[in-house]
Design an enzyme around this catalytic site. Structure first.
Site, PDB file in Angstrom:
ATOM      1  N   ALA A 104      24.846 -18.699  65.078  1.00 37.38           N
ATOM      2  CA  ALA A 104      25.553 -19.761  64.362  1.00 37.38           C
ATOM      3  C   ALA A 104      24.648 -20.254  63.236  1.00 37.38           C
ATOM      4  O   ALA A 104      23.468 -19.903  63.163  1.00 37.38           O
ATOM      5  CB  ALA A 104      25.906 -20.908  65.306  1.00 37.38           C
ATOM      6  N   LYS A 105      25.197 -21.060  62.352  1.00 36.43           N
ATOM      7  CA  LYS A 105      24.403 -21.724  61.325  1.00 36.43           C
ATOM      8  C   LYS A 105      25.191 -22.901  60.788  1.00 36.43           C
ATOM      9  O   LYS A 105      26.431 -22.898  60.813  1.00 36.43           O
ATOM     10  CB  LYS A 105      24.074 -20.764  60.176  1.00 36.43           C
ATOM     11  CG  LYS A 105      22.750 -21.081  59.497  1.00 36.43           C
ATOM     12  CD  LYS A 105      21.568 -20.678  60.357  1.00 36.43           C
ATOM     13  CE  LYS A 105      20.247 -20.916  59.640  1.00 36.43           C
ATOM     14  NZ  LYS A 105      19.114 -20.387  60.403  1.00 36.43           N
TER      15      LYS A 105
END
Length: 418
Positions: A104-105
């Site tokens: 994720a980011k």
């Protein structure tokens, strides 16, 4: 220069890995698309009373192998496509390092240096309020990235805990020690980079004391990495940040530069030492050294800069510093790339250790933490180099082969609907 698309860069290598593994597109199509993309508006009352609306993002690329994991970036150039690419790289990185996370980011389009401390806190709390439905210690665990730090992680813990009605330190990593952070976490990315370089030099039969290095980037990753590699014997002749590049053929006094930068807002502006000179900022990429340590931002080694690179080894500390075109050029020229998805994995491996300690309530010594980190980074390097030799491919492609194989196997065990 061709238009740079970081997510397409990731897909290009992913497709190459699938071809090597002889995977039909149906077998890995799900890895080519993020599971979820969220864009949020963040109206903040600034210190002078006016309302300013910022844009924020959270992309969850994969949760096939565990909770999504990835940092939060505060940067004026943040956008959803960059965030998507960074999330995809995190998926690959976690699978290469064989830790039970997906990728994720997150990001906010903002220059944090232009905000007061109170404005940063308001912005952080509003961002967490907006993305709280999709994050959590069992679903998506953020961490620091460019423009964020332990203090911002502390605000995240507090805001999320208020929303959930219970103290939840495991919702983020990279926290201050006093609220559940881990000894060793702050240095984990730089230390992991040093461990990877030492593993490579050992395999190549090279002595660290015979190695020269130039480093682009002197933030947390760059400064810690340089400090630890200098202590291991590497001679660092140039360092650079967003403001300036410095060159000393006799070797930079990294201990002194580290103290200076970390006591002057992580900048080298004003730093001086005997025998050192200021050089054009971009020249740090083109010095005749053994190792070029890329610790700044993505898209630095591209079709405009690649042909002037004289280094024999490119050590990627930043995410995505090398474009697909530059990758192919360096491989043809025999320049070894130690890729980001292997080399800088110490940060997420260290975050995993912090998360484990939060979940169990049992905390390790810094010595224990660093030993576990060393063992993981060395094992990861050895696995990548074995696959690299088996398929006769560049190290980056070897990483993607390992990661894609593990992700596809995990999804096959979990199954598909329909």
């Amino acid at each position: 220069m061709a238009t740079y698309d970081p997510y397409q860069n990731m897909l290009n290598v992913l497709d190459e890995a699938a071809a090597v593994l002889k995977l039909h597109k149906d077998e890995y199509a799900f890895v080519r698309y993020p599971e979820r993309e969220m864009t949020v508006s963040l109206p903040i009352r600034m210190d002078d009373g006016h309302i300013q609306v910022f844009e924020g993002y959270r992309v969850q690329h994969s949760s096939v192998r565990g909770p999504a994991k990835g940092g939060i970036r505060y940067h004026p150039c943040s956008n959803v496509n960059e965030t998507k690419a960074l999330a995809g790289w995190m998926t690959i990185k976690c699978a290469v390092a064989d830790i039970p996370y997906g990728g994720a980011k997150g990001g906010i389009q903002v220059n944090p240096q232009l905000l007061s401390n109170r404005e940063l806190e308001r912005l952080t709390r509003e961002y967490i309020y907006r993305i709280s439905p999709i994050i959590g210690e069992d679903t998506d665990v953020p961490a620091p990235d460019v423009g964020t730090n332990a203090q911002i992680m502390a605000w995240i813990v507090d805001e999320y805990s208020k929303l959930k009605g219970k103290y939840t330190p495991g919702v983020v990593t990279g926290k201050p020690i006093e609220i559940g952070g881990s000894l060793g976490r702050n240095e984990a990315t730089g230390r992991g980079i040093m461990y990877t370089l030492m593993s490579y030099l050992e395999t190549a039969g090279k002595n660290p004391c015979d190695i020269t290095m130039a480093a682009q980037g002197f933030g947390n990753v760059g400064s810690v990495g340089c400090l630890l590699m200098k202590r291991a014997g590497v001679k660092i002749v140039a360092i650079g940040d967003v403001g300036r590049s410095l060159y000393n053929p006799n070797g930079i006094d990294i201990e002194k530069a580290y103290v200076y930068a970390n006591s002057h807002g992580r900048t080298l502006n004003g730093y001086q030492e005997e025998g050192m000179k200021v050089i054009p900022k971009e020249d740090v990429l083109h010095l005749d050294v053994d190792v070029l340590f890329m610790a700044a931002m993505e898209n630095q080694l591209n079709d405009k800069t690649m042909k002037d690179v004289k280094a024999k080894i490119i050590l990627e500390g930043a995410n995505g510093p090398t474009t697909t075109e530059a990758d192919a050029y360096f491989y043809k020229k025999g320049i070894e790339i130690l890729p980001d998805v292997m080399t800088n994995a110490g940060g997420v491996v260290g975050s995993y250790y912090e998360w484990v300690q939060n979940r169990t309530g049992f905390y390790w010594t810094e010595e224990d933490y660093n030993k576990k980190l060393h063992d993981n980074m060395k094992k990861t390097f050895q696995t990548v180099w074995r696959i690299k030799g088996k398929y006769h491919v560049p190290a980056r492609l070897a990483c993607y082969i390992i990661a894609l194989n593990r992700i596809v196997k995990a999804q096959n065990y979990r199954g598909f609907l329909g």
